[in-house]
Motif scaffolding. Structure first.
Motif, short mmCIF file in Angstrom:
data_model
loop_
_atom_site.label_atom_id
_atom_site.label_comp_id
_atom_site.label_asym_id
_atom_site.label_seq_id
_atom_site.Cartn_x
_atom_site.Cartn_y
_atom_site.Cartn_z
N ARG A 1 -27.90 24.65 47.68
CA ARG A 1 -28.34 25.74 46.78
C ARG A 1 -27.04 25.95 46.13
O ARG A 1 -26.35 27.33 46.13
CB ARG A 1 -28.76 26.89 47.25
N ILE B 1 -35.80 24.42 42.41
CA ILE B 1 -36.97 24.73 43.31
C ILE B 1 -38.16 23.78 43.07
O ILE B 1 -38.67 23.63 42.19
CB ILE B 1 -37.17 25.98 43.53
N SER C 1 -33.04 28.84 52.64
CA SER C 1 -32.50 29.82 53.23
C SER C 1 -31.97 29.77 54.59
O SER C 1 -30.77 30.06 54.84
CB SER C 1 -33.52 31.11 53.25
N CYS D 1 -43.50 26.10 47.47
CA CYS D 1 -42.55 26.98 47.37
C CYS D 1 -42.20 27.79 48.69
O CYS D 1 -40.96 27.90 48.78
CB CYS D 1 -42.87 27.89 46.24
N ASN E 1 -38.44 27.45 50.09
CA ASN E 1 -37.59 28.81 50.17
C ASN E 1 -37.16 28.97 51.36
O ASN E 1 -35.84 29.30 51.71
CB ASN E 1 -38.11 29.88 49.50
#
Length: 137
Positions: A70, A79, A92, A84, A88
């Motif tokens: 990222r 993305i 993270s 999704c 995500n």
């Protein structure tokens, strides 16, 4: 959005993604070697398993892919349109792991640098950056 590949084809694609000795890593290693610096690659005994380690300089370099790690404001850090929530969460966790590894290395007295995959698009600038990292003025 429906995946255009079968589960078996998707599995084969994902298996081809390397975790070490990637093309960006090899390019950065080659540049460092041509600059006259010797190093160890992928030291598993250090937190985060750095991609390139200069023991004498107490310096670790991570070569990060913009998509997986990222890179801020980078067009390659998009993305995916499907799943999704999964992506995500995945991204993270990657970021948390990167921050933890850098913090642990710094606590052990190592300097840490990150070379992003998109930086390889301008090799002369990358060479100057690596020179400054390896031999600061």
């Amino acid at each position: 959005m429906v995946d255009t590949l079968t589960p078996e084809q998707r599995r084969m694609c994902m298996q081809r993604i390397r975790s070490k000795n990637t093309k960006p890593e090899l390019i950065v290693r080659s540049i460092c070697h041509r600059l006259g610096y010797r190093f160890r690659a992928v030291r598993k005994d250090l937190p985060g398993t750095p991609d390139i380690v200069f023991s004498r300089l107490r310096l670790c370099i991570f070569v990060h892919g913009c998509f997986w790690h990222r890179h801020d404001r980078c067009k390659y850090a998009y993305i995916p349109k499907s799943r999704c929530d999964f992506w995500n969460e995945k991204f993270s966790k990657n970021i948390e792991r990167d921050v933890r590894a850098m913090r642990d290395l710094q606590a052990l007295g190592w300097k840490v640098e990150v070379v992003w995959e998109c930086e390889l698009r301008d090799i002369p600038v990358l060479v100057l950056r690596l020179k400054n990292i390896l031999h600061p003025i």
